[in-house]
Each structure stands twice: as C-alpha cells, then as structure tokens.
Design an enzyme around this catalytic site. Structure first.
Site, PDB file in Angstrom:
ATOM      1  N   LYS A 105      25.337  74.842  -8.218  1.00 52.95           N
ATOM      2  CA  LYS A 105      24.961  74.443  -9.479  1.00 52.95           C
ATOM      3  C   LYS A 105      23.641  75.009  -9.885  1.00 52.95           C
ATOM      4  O   LYS A 105      23.083  75.639 -10.805  1.00 52.95           O
ATOM      5  CB  LYS A 105      25.477  73.411 -10.238  1.00 52.95           C
ATOM      6  N   ASN A 106      22.871  74.198  -9.139  1.00 49.08           N
ATOM      7  CA  ASN A 106      21.390  74.178  -9.325  1.00 49.08           C
ATOM      8  C   ASN A 106      20.586  75.405  -8.683  1.00 49.08           C
ATOM      9  O   ASN A 106      19.601  75.683  -9.151  1.00 49.08           O
ATOM     10  CB  ASN A 106      20.570  73.105  -8.745  1.00 49.08           C
ATOM     11  N   ARG A 119      19.556  69.660 -19.583  1.00 50.38           N
ATOM     12  CA  ARG A 119      18.226  69.808 -19.603  1.00 50.38           C
ATOM     13  C   ARG A 119      17.739  71.241 -18.971  1.00 50.38           C
ATOM     14  O   ARG A 119      16.697  71.905 -19.177  1.00 50.38           O
ATOM     15  CB  ARG A 119      17.465  68.566 -18.723  1.00 50.38           C
ATOM     16  N   CYS A 160      16.828  61.024 -20.833  1.00 55.42           N
ATOM     17  CA  CYS A 160      18.059  61.136 -20.296  1.00 55.42           C
ATOM     18  C   CYS A 160      18.708  59.820 -19.334  1.00 55.42           C
ATOM     19  O   CYS A 160      17.624  59.238 -19.096  1.00 55.42           O
ATOM     20  CB  CYS A 160      18.341  62.501 -19.869  1.00 55.42           C
ATOM     21  N   ARG A 178      12.382  62.362 -18.748  1.00 61.08           N
ATOM     22  CA  ARG A 178      12.248  63.597 -17.751  1.00 61.08           C
ATOM     23  C   ARG A 178      11.310  64.534 -18.492  1.00 61.08           C
ATOM     24  O   ARG A 178      12.120  65.522 -19.276  1.00 61.08           O
ATOM     25  CB  ARG A 178      13.475  64.280 -17.377  1.00 61.08           C
ATOM     26  N   ASP A 232      19.689  63.444  -5.177  1.00 61.96           N
ATOM     27  CA  ASP A 232      21.095  64.067  -5.667  1.00 61.96           C
ATOM     28  C   ASP A 232      22.223  63.251  -4.853  1.00 61.96           C
ATOM     29  O   ASP A 232      23.369  63.202  -5.136  1.00 61.96           O
ATOM     30  CB  ASP A 232      21.271  65.297  -6.109  1.00 61.96           C
ATOM     31  N   ARG A 278      30.220  68.341 -14.843  1.00 64.52           N
ATOM     32  CA  ARG A 278      29.147  69.108 -15.130  1.00 64.52           C
ATOM     33  C   ARG A 278      28.711  69.641 -13.551  1.00 64.52           C
ATOM     34  O   ARG A 278      27.989  70.986 -13.709  1.00 64.52           O
ATOM     35  CB  ARG A 278      27.838  68.146 -15.474  1.00 64.52           C
TER      36      ARG A 278
HETATM   37  N1  EPU Z   1       8.379  65.729 -14.008  1.00 64.07           N
HETATM   38  C1  EPU Z   1       7.488  65.464 -14.818  1.00 64.07           C
HETATM   39  N2  EPU Z   1       6.865  66.596 -15.425  1.00 64.07           N
HETATM   40  C2  EPU Z   1       7.689  67.426 -15.368  1.00 64.07           C
HETATM   41  C3  EPU Z   1       8.810  67.673 -14.514  1.00 64.07           C
HETATM   42  C4  EPU Z   1       9.087  66.853 -13.648  1.00 64.07           C
HETATM   43  O1  EPU Z   1       6.991  64.341 -14.708  1.00 64.07           O
HETATM   44  O2  EPU Z   1       7.086  68.686 -16.044  1.00 64.07           O
HETATM   45  C5  EPU Z   1       9.075  64.600 -13.067  1.00 64.07           C
HETATM   46  C6  EPU Z   1      10.490  64.093 -13.298  1.00 64.07           C
HETATM   47  O3  EPU Z   1      10.489  63.121 -14.426  1.00 64.07           O
HETATM   48  C7  EPU Z   1      11.036  63.429 -12.094  1.00 64.07           C
HETATM   49  C8  EPU Z   1      10.158  64.535 -11.177  1.00 64.07           C
HETATM   50  O4  EPU Z   1       9.036  65.240 -11.689  1.00 64.07           O
HETATM   51  O5  EPU Z   1      10.506  62.260 -12.027  1.00 64.07           O
HETATM   52  C9  EPU Z   1      11.103  65.445 -10.428  1.00 64.07           C
HETATM   53  O6  EPU Z   1      11.605  66.144 -11.402  1.00 64.07           O
HETATM   54  P1  EPU Z   1      12.036  67.767 -11.085  1.00 64.07           P
HETATM   55  O7  EPU Z   1      11.308  68.475 -12.358  1.00 64.07           O
HETATM   56  O8  EPU Z   1      12.103  68.002  -9.794  1.00 64.07           O
HETATM   57  O9  EPU Z   1      13.853  67.643 -11.508  1.00 64.07           O
HETATM   58  P2  EPU Z   1      14.454  68.765 -12.378  1.00 64.07           P
HETATM   59  O10 EPU Z   1      13.661  70.175 -12.068  1.00 64.07           O
HETATM   60  O11 EPU Z   1      14.500  68.274 -13.893  1.00 64.07           O
HETATM   61  C10 EPU Z   1      16.233  69.505 -10.568  1.00 64.07           C
HETATM   62  C11 EPU Z   1      17.761  69.399 -10.449  1.00 64.07           C
HETATM   63  C12 EPU Z   1      18.161  67.772 -10.542  1.00 64.07           C
HETATM   64  C13 EPU Z   1      17.267  67.050  -9.357  1.00 64.07           C
HETATM   65  C14 EPU Z   1      16.073  67.293  -9.140  1.00 64.07           C
HETATM   66  C15 EPU Z   1      15.475  66.706  -8.137  1.00 64.07           C
HETATM   67  C16 EPU Z   1      18.280  71.391 -11.523  1.00 64.07           C
HETATM   68  C17 EPU Z   1      18.964  72.008 -12.511  1.00 64.07           C
HETATM   69  N3  EPU Z   1      18.198  70.011 -11.470  1.00 64.07           N
HETATM   70  O12 EPU Z   1      15.801  68.680 -11.674  1.00 64.07           O
HETATM   71  O13 EPU Z   1      19.702  67.889 -10.198  1.00 64.07           O
HETATM   72  O14 EPU Z   1      17.757  65.981  -9.307  1.00 64.07           O
HETATM   73  O15 EPU Z   1      15.667  68.602  -9.454  1.00 64.07           O
HETATM   74  O16 EPU Z   1      15.748  67.138  -6.884  1.00 64.07           O
HETATM   75  O17 EPU Z   1      17.945  72.063 -10.503  1.00 64.07           O
HETATM   76  C18 EPU Z   1      21.721  67.140 -10.435  1.00 64.07           C
HETATM   77  O18 EPU Z   1      22.364  68.066 -10.190  1.00 64.07           O
HETATM   78  O19 EPU Z   1      22.484  66.189 -10.550  1.00 64.07           O
HETATM   79  C19 EPU Z   1      20.410  66.921 -10.878  1.00 64.07           C
HETATM   80  C20 EPU Z   1      19.940  65.933 -11.700  1.00 64.07           C
END
Ligand code: EPU
Length: 433
Positions: free
Chosen positions: A16-17, A87, A111, A116, A303, A395
């Site tokens: 998915k990701n 998101r 969320c 986030r 995850d 999801r």
């Molecule tokens: N963060 C910030 N600012 C930003 C972006 C992120 O402070 O602009 C922080 C977040 O709040 C968090 C950390 O950085 O504490 C890491 O967040 P990241 O941006 O890496 O997460 P994401 O890109 O929103 C993806 C996956 C998530 C997975 C995380 C971490 C996708 C669509 N989602 O989220 O997947 O947990 O990376 O590996 O790729 C899931 O599949 O259940 C899921 C939540």
C-alpha cells in the site's frame, strides 16, 4: 493456550505504502502510467478517487492493475474531505506543484497516531523555490515565475517517508539538481524512484540517506510492478508464530524485512528463507521476551510495533517496546489490556509481561496497525473476539479475514467493513465460515 495453529500457504499483496506514491507520480506526466500489483485496499480506492477528482482517468483492466492518465488535470488540490480520511493524499502536492506550478492542500488534522504535521514537506517545497502560504485553512504552494521549481540541497530535520517521496517527485521536473539529505531509506522510496526513472526522471541514491535528482523537461508513461507489502508479510509471520503454526508466506521480499526477521528470530520464531520470495514460519516456537525500539528503515518498523506487542504478550518474561517514530502510537494497548494483556505504558515506552492467557472480548480498532494487533490477539485468545470498526484494517490489508481463514483461522466478517468476529479456541471444529 487457546488458538488454532495456522497452516498452509498465504500470498502477499502489493505494498500500500508504495502504491500510494506511485499512483501520485502518475500526475507528473500526461502519458499513461500502468501499475501492476496494486493491493485491493481502501486507501487505494481513496487515492484513485483523488486522482479522478482532479481530472485524471484511472482504468482497471484487471483488479490489481491501474492505468492512470493525467492528461487533463483541472483541479490542483487535495481536498479536505480526502486528506482527513487519508493523510497520504498530501502526496499529490509534489507532483502537482512540479508539473503545473501550483497546488493546494488542506492541512491534515490530528490523527489517531499523534499530530502528524507536514511542515517538512512544505519547507522542502519552499527550498525548491515555491511560495507557500495559508489561505482559508488551506496550504497554497506556487512555483516561482515560469512555473518551474528549481533544484536545491535539502536537509531533512527528521526522517520522513512521504516527505522524501513528495520532494523526490517535485524535484524530477525542477530546473537543475536537487539533493535530499537525511532522506528516508524505506524500500517504498526505492520503488517510487524506480518508477520515476522508468518515466524518464534522473534519480540516484534512493534507498540511501542521500538522494540526487537531476531535473528533466518532461516525464513520460511507464509500466511498473509494485513491491510486496513488507508489513502485511510481517503481520502474517506473527500470526504464524503466535498460533505456533506452520505457514509458507509467498510473493514477499525477505530482504525488505531484515530488521524484523532478525528480531523475530532473536525472540525464538523459527523463520526460514526458502527462496527470494518465500518465507516459512514453522515449529513450536518458544517465544522469549525481546526488547525492541522502532526506527526509520533499516530499523524495526513502527508499522509492526503493535503486532509485535501482541506477540510479546505470549513471550516468557518482560519486554520493553520503545516507539520513537510517532508520539502516540499505543492505542492498541488499552484494547489488549481488555483481553488480559499485562502492559504498562511509560511515555514512549511500553513494558509487556508475559506469557498471559488472552481472553476474547469486544474490542475497538483505532487505526490500521492497531487493528492488525487485535486480530492477532484474537487468534490466540480463548473464546470469541469481536473487533469493531474493521474499516481501519481494510485501509491496508486486503481481505485479511479471507487470507487467514484459508490457512485455518476461525474468523468471519460480520458486517461489511464494520466489524469482524473471530473465535480461536483449541477445542471444537474448524468451523470455517
Ligand atoms: N513529521 C514531521 N513533519 C513532517 C513529516 C513528518 O514532524 O513534515 C514527523 C511525524 O509526525 C512522525 C515522523 O516525522 O513523527 C515520521 O513520519 P513520516 O513522515 O515518516 O510518516 P508518513 O510519511 O506520514 C509513512 C507511512 C506510515 C508509516 C510512516 C513511518 C505512508 C503512506 N505512510 O507515513 O504508514 O507509519 O511512514 O514509517 O507511507 C501505515 O501504513 O499504517 C502507516 C501509518
């Protein structure tokens, strides 16, 4: 201990990701992008809706193949309605800004797994020359005159997966060279880079902490197969281990799961790599309490934290689990406690005392991975576990109940995307529904 051992073969769906950013990447070109091995899960349906809402055409000649053509984009925004449910809709921003010079997105709200923010995405766009402002609750980004972003060296203050993806996509059409330092190294980043390069982009170093992107004039169509879902793979490994089963997990990529596999082996799970795409989990595992800390890739994935915690309720001894990626990702704990788990939370860490005999209960799914952990708990709990709000699990898991039932679990979906019931008692017949 209750629980019917899972036995047989299970096949892994596409990630998915990885599928989500690859679908967004199709916005970068007016030509057709064909993606295979797209998982049939709810987030993908949401992403498809976003693409169609902004004017792209999405055809599915087969259930898991999407043909996306973004030749007539009319709207340059990811609307609040979609961003609030998923998101990852923010992944449309980078491609829209790169190709059309403008993009709007509603700020994702708080969320279930903590606030986030997307500040790192937005500051990255600014460093590529975009003007980013707030307008009636929406973020509006515009490329400098001429409509093109310009390459820059960006140092992420924190590792962000979708942030890295958004910036990588934005940079493909920027003037000049972009360097992303402290980039995320997840396999999904490399998969996206592979697709972008097939489309004509010049991306190097994906999968490492330094990614270089040489901007090009335009991108074209491409065909790509999405990598297998490493988190679904991990979830099924735990399902086999927790039920002391014997599962052959096919169509996966063990190399993407190195930290998880190492940790599970350390915890006593008998895991064998049969070949490059097949894992076997077998034997009578004696699960040992084994501490874990979640980290960005190649560390132990956040995850898998909830599912691992369920496994540790069956381990001998006390396990410390530290969550370092998200600030609030322990919502599954209260539900596991209701099933009898002995877990204590202290800030970003949880300690789990095992082994305990879990008992079936009515529990509430709060997010995707939390729901997976409850399904796993239900597989070993005595009596019936009823999980409400299973739309969370839909999801990101393709028909999890059907896959588990096929290998012997007593699990049933009671109402479409609302709740599922599973009973796992050692006695009684395998009442396969
Ligand atoms: N963060 C910030 N600012 C930003 C972006 C992120 O402070 O602009 C922080 C977040 O709040 C968090 C950390 O950085 O504490 C890491 O967040 P990241 O941006 O890496 O997460 P994401 O890109 O929103 C993806 C996956 C998530 C997975 C995380 C971490 C996708 C669509 N989602 O989220 O997947 O947990 O990376 O590996 O790729 C899931 O599949 O259940 C899921 C939540």
């Amino acid at each position: 201990m209750g629980g019917r051992p899972l036995k047989g073969r299970i096949s892994i769906s596409g990630a998915k990701n990885s599928a989500l950013p690859c679908m967004a990447a199709a916005i970068l070109t007016p030509e057709k992008v064909t993606l295979h091995n797209i998982p049939y899960v709810r987030d993908i349906i949401t992403q498809r809706r976003l693409l169609e809402d902004i004017g792209a055409t999405v055809l599915t000649p087969e259930l898991r193949t999407h043909q996306i053509t973004a030749s007539h984009i009319e709207i340059f925004e990811a609307p609040y309605e979609l961003v609030k449910t998923m998101r990852a809709s923010v992944l449309a921003l980078g491609p829209l800004l790169a190709r059309f010079g403008k993009a709007k997105v509603s700020l994702p709200g708080g969320c279930a797994i903590g606030t986030r923010p997307i500040d790192l995405h937005l500051s990255g766009f600014e460093q590529l020359g975009a003007e980013v402002g707030l307008e009636a609750g929406d973020v509006l980004a515009r490329a400098p005159h001429g409509g093109r972003l310009r390459g820059a060296e960006i140092n992420f203050a924190k590792v962000t997966v979708t942030g890295t993806e958004n910036l990588m996509m934005a940079a493909t059409l920027a003037r000049g060279k972009t360097i992303l330092n402290n980039a995320a190294c997840e396999p999904e980043i490399s998969d996206l880079a592979e697709l972008l390069n097939k489309m004509g982009a010049r991306v190097r170093g994906a999968g490492t902490a330094r990614i270089e992107i040489e901007g090009v004039e335009a991108l074209g169509g491409a065909e790509h197969t999405i990598i297998p879902d490493r988190i679904e793979t991990g979830t099924f490994i735990v399902a086999a281990a927790i039920t002391r089963g014997d599962l052959e997990i096919r169509d996966c990529r063990p190399e993407h799961l190195a930290a998880l596999v190492a940790k599970l082996r350390e915890a006593g799970v008998a895991l064998e790599e049969l070949n490059q795409s097949t894992l076997r989990v077998s034997g009578d595992h004696h699960i040992k309490a084994t501490d874990v800390i979640t980290e960005p890739h190649p560390g132990f994935p956040t995850d898998m934290q909830a599912q691992y915690m369920t496994l540790m309720t069956q381990a001998n001894g006390r396990t410390a689990i530290a969550e370092t990626v998200f600030e609030n990702r322990f919502m599954h704990v209260s539900e596991l406690q209701r099933m009898g788990a002995r877990i204590h939370i202290d800030g970003h860490s949880a300690s789990v005392d095992g082994p305990v005999r879990l008992t079936g209960a009515r529990v509430l799914a709060s997010d995707l991975r939390a729901s997976a952990s409850l399904v796993l708990a239900g597989l070993v709990a005595e009596g019936e576990t009823s999980i409400q709000r299973v739309y969370h699990i839909d999801r990101g898991y393709e028909r999890i109940e059907a896959k588990l039932r096929a290998v012997g679990a007593d699990i049933e979906r009671i109402r479409e995307s609302v709740s599922a019931t599973l009973s796992a008692s050692l006695e009684g017949d395998a009442a396969i529904a």
